[in-house]
Scaffold this active site. Structure first.
Site, short mmCIF file in Angstrom:
data_model
loop_
_atom_site.label_atom_id
_atom_site.label_comp_id
_atom_site.label_asym_id
_atom_site.label_seq_id
_atom_site.Cartn_x
_atom_site.Cartn_y
_atom_site.Cartn_z
N ALA A 119 -9.41 5.07 4.83
CA ALA A 119 -9.22 6.21 5.73
C ALA A 119 -10.50 7.00 5.97
O ALA A 119 -11.24 7.32 5.05
CB ALA A 119 -8.14 7.17 5.23
N GLY A 120 -10.72 7.30 7.23
CA GLY A 120 -11.79 8.20 7.62
C GLY A 120 -13.11 7.53 7.97
O GLY A 120 -13.94 8.12 8.65
N LYS A 165 0.87 -1.18 0.00
CA LYS A 165 0.00 0.00 0.00
C LYS A 165 0.90 1.22 0.00
O LYS A 165 1.64 1.45 0.96
CB LYS A 165 -0.89 0.00 1.25
CG LYS A 165 -1.67 1.29 1.45
CD LYS A 165 -2.51 1.26 2.71
CE LYS A 165 -2.86 2.67 3.17
NZ LYS A 165 -3.68 2.66 4.39
N ASN A 223 -9.40 0.76 9.90
CA ASN A 223 -8.49 0.44 11.00
C ASN A 223 -8.95 1.12 12.29
O ASN A 223 -9.47 0.48 13.20
CB ASN A 223 -7.06 0.85 10.65
CG ASN A 223 -6.05 0.44 11.72
OD1 ASN A 223 -6.40 -0.07 12.78
ND2 ASN A 223 -4.78 0.63 11.47
N THR A 224 -8.80 2.44 12.36
CA THR A 224 -9.08 3.18 13.60
C THR A 224 -10.46 2.89 14.17
O THR A 224 -10.61 2.69 15.39
CB THR A 224 -8.92 4.69 13.34
OG1 THR A 224 -7.60 4.93 12.90
CG2 THR A 224 -9.19 5.50 14.60
N GLY A 271 -7.71 8.38 10.40
CA GLY A 271 -7.95 8.28 11.84
C GLY A 271 -8.99 9.23 12.39
O GLY A 271 -9.15 9.33 13.60
#
Lengths: 259, 66
Positions: free
Chosen positions: A185-186, A98, A207-208, A159
């Site tokens: 993301a986000g 990535k 992820n987050t 995040g």
């Protein structure tokens, strides 16, 4: 529904939820997160070993069947990303990478030009390149030409859990780009992952939102279900939107009316 | 002899192999990737490559990330 799969870098994937390994309070929960989410692709980062202390190895927590997706986080330009990618491949965990090239420390927004440059170099070296980028049509087109295996536009800054702020631009990428689109993301809520999938994204990377949830395993399961629901809705073909009401019930044959 | 490992100078009594250095630091060789003076050292060569005075080593591994 028959098996709905897609392919990246020759690997057939049935789960459309990619997960990360960052920010867990305890990496020991990662195997349960993987199982609950159903995810088949998982990200890791590459960092210097701390020679002063021994810490746990995140690799011990990643189920063997999963496709490892190392990222190039920490790279500020294409050359650094290429260097990290080569090091990651030398770990013997495959050729997926990535690309993450970031020099903006406040919003961690990816540098499209450097990302395209790194993608071009690494695709020629046989890597399966998944670049993390802004939801920009021209960057995405350049990534197609550079040999990317997918395009990973951000929903919101890394995040932030702020959701699909780039909705309209992601929609355009889905429409115009002939590569898998993975919203990365986000994404902070399962409903947002579901929406990306309803729009026709091929997958989402979370992820987050999972790692920092009160109960990461339950949140992983919720994301897994939301992604499936969104995908199923996309395949089913959502009905048209109208401004004015459009009665669901027949407007004739009322009780007491004329025949 | 002095070698730089992950940005920090380290004094070695003898010209160790990379494998021996990792053992000394209690690092599992299969868990890391090593760059010596900017070039990746393949894992199977850890036992053969001997460090020289002034070498710059980067010893990296996978960690949690998104």
């Amino acid at each position: 529904m028959s098996e709905d799969s897609f392919t990246i870098g020759g690997r057939i994937l049935t789960s459309r939820l990619f997960t990360g390994t960052g920010k867990y309070g305890d990496d020991g929960v990662i195997p349960a997160v993987c199982e609950a989410s159903g995810s088949e692709v998982i990200t890791v980062a590459l960092r210097r070993v701390d020679l002063e202390s021994t810490t746990g190895n995140v690799m011990d927590c990643i189920p063997e069947h999963m496709q490892l997706l190392p990222n190039t986080s920490g790279a500020r330009n294409a050359d650094e990303a290429v260097r990290i990618a080569r090091l990651a491949r030398a770990m013997g965990c495959g050729d997926w990478i990535k690309i993450e090239v970031i020099s903006d420390n406040r919003y961690l927004l990816p540098d499209g030009y450097e990302t395209v440059r790194a993608t071009e170099i690494l695709a020629k070296e046989g890597f399966t390149v998944l670049p993390y980028v802004n939801a920009d049509l021209y960057v995405a087109k350049a990534l197609v030409d550079a040999g990317a295996a997918a395009v990973m536009p951000l929903g919101a800054p890394i995040g932030t859990n702020r959701g699909l702020k780039t909705r309209e631009m992601v929609r355009i990428l889905i429409e115009e780009i002939d590569l898998p689109i993975v919203v990365d993301a986000g994404i902070g809520r399962p409903s947002e992952a579901c929406e990306a999938m309803e729009m026709g994204a091929d997958a989402v990377l979370v992820n987050t939102a999972i790692a920092t949830a009160g109960d990461p395993v339950s949140m992983a399961r919720a994301f897994g279900r939301a992604v499936k629901a969104g995908r199923e809705a996309y395949l089913a073909g959502p009905g048209a939107k109208h401004v004015l009401a459009d009665a669901s019930s027949p407007l004739t044959g009322f009780l007491g009316g004329a025949a | 002899m002095i070698v730089t490992i992950n940005g920090k100078a380290a004094e070695l009594d003898e010209p160790l192999t990379i494998h021996a250095l990792l053992e000394l630091k209690e690092i599992a060789p299969q868990a890391v990737v090593v760059e010596r003076n900017g070039d990746i050292v393949p894992g199977e060569q850890f036992g053969e490559v001997r460090l020289n005075d002034g070498d710059h080593l980067e010893v990296l591994r996978f960690v949690g990330g998104g």
